[in-house]
Design an enzyme around this catalytic site. Sequence first.
Site, PDB file in Angstrom:
ATOM      1  N   ASP A 122      34.508  43.256  47.703  1.00  0.00           N
ATOM      2  CA  ASP A 122      34.844  44.483  46.975  1.00  0.00           C
ATOM      3  C   ASP A 122      35.990  45.208  47.685  1.00  0.00           C
ATOM      4  OD1 ASP A 122      32.710  43.905  45.341  1.00  0.00           O
ATOM      5  OD2 ASP A 122      31.322  45.213  46.428  1.00  0.00           O
TER       6      ASP A 122
HETATM    7  N1  URA Z   1      28.197  42.007  48.176  1.00  0.00           N
HETATM    8  C1  URA Z   1      28.716  43.185  47.780  1.00  0.00           C
HETATM    9  O1  URA Z   1      28.008  44.025  47.259  1.00  0.00           O
HETATM   10  N2  URA Z   1      30.023  43.419  47.970  1.00  0.00           N
HETATM   11  C2  URA Z   1      30.854  42.539  48.579  1.00  0.00           C
HETATM   12  O2  URA Z   1      32.039  42.817  48.752  1.00  0.00           O
HETATM   13  C3  URA Z   1      30.306  41.327  49.005  1.00  0.00           C
HETATM   14  C4  URA Z   1      28.983  41.078  48.790  1.00  0.00           C
END
Ligand code: URA
Length: 250
Positions: A122
Amino acid sequence: MIYVIIMSMRIDRLLCEMNIGSRSQVKELLKKGLVTVNGTVIKKADTNVNEHSDVIICEGRRYMYQPFVYYMMNKPAGILSATRDAHQRTVLDLLSEELKKQNQGDLTGIPVKDIFPVGRLDKDTVGLLLLTNDGELAHRLLSPKKHVAKKYYVKTDCPIGEKAADLFAGGIDIGEGQLTKPAVLERLGSREFNLTITEGRFHQVKRMFQAVGASVIYLKRISMGGLILDETLPEGHIRELSKEEVLLLC
Ligand code: URA
């Protein structure tokens, strides 16, 4: 003084690296006169060729040399795990800038546009991100059937119940009908954890913690398969993987 860098490598090694065949298969192709370099049939396996400028044709097909490259990025927050975006900076923008700084763009000979991040983090997630042009390796690492372990360091806004580790180990409902695969939760403090998962569902870690009543306020990936984030690599920095690190992924 003028320095001239001559790029050359043995034809048999080059053909192997281009996945045309094993060492013995390549030798056989050469022996049969099926390989030409700049129009000349080459039969000797130890002939040196320029992998960047020579025209190599094997069994009537032209091959372009494109070695694989593997980079480790310590992804900073605020950058998209995408190759390009009209409005926001992506990890590929960061890679281009870094390669320019290190003056590597021309040395590897790999256009940055052929490189992509293996999976997504993310925008606000930091940590280990692998960048490569090796599609097969990426496919293997991301395939749900391979169950490649990804370990995250997590900070939450509040403590979570004692039962969370058991719930995560048994699989938890994050609103998709199908429970998550067994995951390992290690408690490092009242609001700090390591979580290892073997899937890559959308916002998976955040949704797993949400399901046990906490919000993730900091998320950092620390490993993927056998590859561990180099903690000496500052956030926003990128370096090539060592040969040993690449082998850990194979
Ligand atoms: N899980 C998440 O919630 N975000 C990420 O970036 C990676 C795994």
